[in-house]
Write a protein that holds these residues in place. Structure first.
Motif, PDB file in Angstrom:
ATOM      1  N   LEU A 147       0.263   5.834   0.364  1.00  0.00           N
ATOM      2  CA  LEU A 147      -0.469   7.103   0.384  1.00  0.00           C
ATOM      3  C   LEU A 147       0.434   8.100  -0.320  1.00  0.00           C
ATOM      4  O   LEU A 147       1.614   8.220   0.019  1.00  0.00           O
ATOM      5  N   MET A 186      -4.776   0.045   5.739  1.00  0.00           N
ATOM      6  CA  MET A 186      -4.757  -0.413   4.353  1.00  0.00           C
ATOM      7  C   MET A 186      -3.952  -1.702   4.223  1.00  0.00           C
ATOM      8  O   MET A 186      -4.370  -2.646   3.541  1.00  0.00           O
ATOM      9  N   CYS A 192       0.812  -1.216   0.000  1.00  0.00           N
ATOM     10  CA  CYS A 192       0.000   0.000   0.000  1.00  0.00           C
ATOM     11  C   CYS A 192       0.844   1.264   0.000  1.00  0.00           C
ATOM     12  O   CYS A 192       1.995   1.246   0.430  1.00  0.00           O
ATOM     13  N   ILE A 207      -9.476   7.988   6.078  1.00  0.00           N
ATOM     14  CA  ILE A 207      -9.236   8.963   5.014  1.00  0.00           C
ATOM     15  C   ILE A 207     -10.575   9.640   4.763  1.00  0.00           C
ATOM     16  O   ILE A 207     -11.592   8.957   4.615  1.00  0.00           O
ATOM     17  N   SER A 245      -8.194   9.265  -7.539  1.00  0.00           N
ATOM     18  CA  SER A 245      -8.049   9.394  -6.090  1.00  0.00           C
ATOM     19  C   SER A 245      -7.582   8.100  -5.437  1.00  0.00           C
ATOM     20  O   SER A 245      -6.912   8.137  -4.407  1.00  0.00           O
ATOM     21  N   VAL A 246      -7.932   6.961  -6.025  1.00  0.00           N
ATOM     22  CA  VAL A 246      -7.579   5.679  -5.425  1.00  0.00           C
ATOM     23  C   VAL A 246      -7.453   4.620  -6.523  1.00  0.00           C
ATOM     24  O   VAL A 246      -8.192   4.651  -7.507  1.00  0.00           O
ATOM     25  N   LYS A 251     -12.977  12.725   2.785  1.00  0.00           N
ATOM     26  CA  LYS A 251     -13.126  13.480   1.539  1.00  0.00           C
ATOM     27  C   LYS A 251     -13.989  14.715   1.795  1.00  0.00           C
ATOM     28  O   LYS A 251     -15.096  14.611   2.297  1.00  0.00           O
ATOM     29  N   ILE A 270     -12.169  -2.171  -2.101  1.00  0.00           N
ATOM     30  CA  ILE A 270     -12.562  -0.763  -2.233  1.00  0.00           C
ATOM     31  C   ILE A 270     -13.704  -0.426  -1.278  1.00  0.00           C
ATOM     32  O   ILE A 270     -13.697   0.625  -0.648  1.00  0.00           O
ATOM     33  N   TYR A 290      -8.690  15.454   0.036  1.00  0.00           N
ATOM     34  CA  TYR A 290      -8.605  14.238   0.842  1.00  0.00           C
ATOM     35  C   TYR A 290      -7.608  14.466   1.961  1.00  0.00           C
ATOM     36  O   TYR A 290      -6.494  14.932   1.725  1.00  0.00           O
ATOM     37  N   HIS A 344      -3.750   5.365  -2.374  1.00  0.00           N
ATOM     38  CA  HIS A 344      -4.722   6.442  -2.184  1.00  0.00           C
ATOM     39  C   HIS A 344      -3.995   7.774  -2.218  1.00  0.00           C
ATOM     40  O   HIS A 344      -2.931   7.920  -1.632  1.00  0.00           O
ATOM     41  N   ARG A 345      -4.576   8.710  -2.913  1.00  0.00           N
ATOM     42  CA  ARG A 345      -3.986  10.039  -3.008  1.00  0.00           C
ATOM     43  C   ARG A 345      -4.603  10.950  -1.949  1.00  0.00           C
ATOM     44  O   ARG A 345      -5.787  10.862  -1.651  1.00  0.00           O
ATOM     45  N   LYS A 349     -13.152   2.241   1.893  1.00  0.00           N
ATOM     46  CA  LYS A 349     -13.947   3.467   2.016  1.00  0.00           C
ATOM     47  C   LYS A 349     -14.670   3.542   3.353  1.00  0.00           C
ATOM     48  O   LYS A 349     -14.899   4.625   3.882  1.00  0.00           O
TER      49      LYS A 349
END
Length: 158
Positions: free
Chosen positions: A17, A71, A15, A132, A102-103, A134, A123, A60, A91-92, A127
Motif C-alpha cells: 500500500l 491482499m 503486496c 479499501i 490507483s492499483v 474510494k 482484481i 482512497y 494499491h495507492r 475490489k
C-alpha cells in the motif's frame, strides 16, 4: 485526541500500500524471470467520469494493516489456485488525480491462460473483499463508490 498519521508505505511478501506514484516499470523489472512465458499487468487508472458525472479526483482510504493482510492472503491464494510463479498487488491510498494509477495487479506464469485468469480473479476479488474505499469527487459533490458488480462467473466460493 491526536489522530495517528497515515503510514507512508506498507509491504508484505507480494503486496504493498503506497501513497506515492506506483512505479509499474519497477514492478516489471522486479518480477522478470526467464522461466515465464506470460507476464500480465493490470493497471487501474482514475477516469474522468462515472455514470454520466464528471469526476474531478478520487480519494482512497483503507483499514491499512488489515487491507495489506487481506491482499497477501489473495496473493497466496492465487499462487496455489492458479499455479502462477509470482504475483504483485500494489494499491495507492490518498488523493489521486485523473489519469493516475490507483492499483496494479501483476502476474507472472509459464503460461498465459493461468496468468490472465489469475489477474482477473485478483482484481475482482480485491475490489470486493479488501477494506479499501474510494470516494469520488464531482463538480456537485462527492460519494463513496460501491464499485462495479462482481462478475457472476468468478464469485468467491465458485
Amino acid at each position: 485526541m491526536t489522530e495517528k498519521p497515515a503510514v507512508e508505505e506498507l509491504r508484505s511478501a507480494h503486496c504493498s500500500l503506497v501513497r506515492e506514484v506506483i512505479e509499474l516499470r519497477q514492478i516489471k523489472e522486479d518480477m522478470a524471470d526467464p522461466q515465464d512465458g506470460a507476464a500480465i499487468f493490470f493497471e487501474g487508472v482514475v477516469r474522468n467520469h462515472t455514470r454520466g458525472r464528471r469526476t474531478l479526483f478520487l480519494d482512497y482510504e483503507g483499514y491499512e494493516v488489515m487491507a495489506l493482510n487481506e491482499m497477501e492472503k489473495l496473493a497466496q491464494a492465487v499462487l496455489e489456485r492458479f499455479g502462477v510463479r509470482d504475483v504483485r498487488l500494489v494499491h495507492r491510498l490518498g488523493r489521486l488525480e485523473i489519469g493516475e494509477t490507483s492499483v496494479v495487479v501483476a502476474v507472472a506464469s509459464a503460461h498465459r491462460v493461468a496468468a490472465f485468469e489469475a489477474c482477473r480473479w485478483l482484481i475482482d476479488t480485491l475490489k470486493k473483499t479488501v477494506p479499501i474505499w474510494k470516494k469520488e469527487h464531482f463538480e456537485d459533490g462527492a460519494v463513496w463508490a460501491d464499485g462495479e458488480p462482481f462478475p457472476e462467473e468468478i464469485r468467491p466460493g465458485k
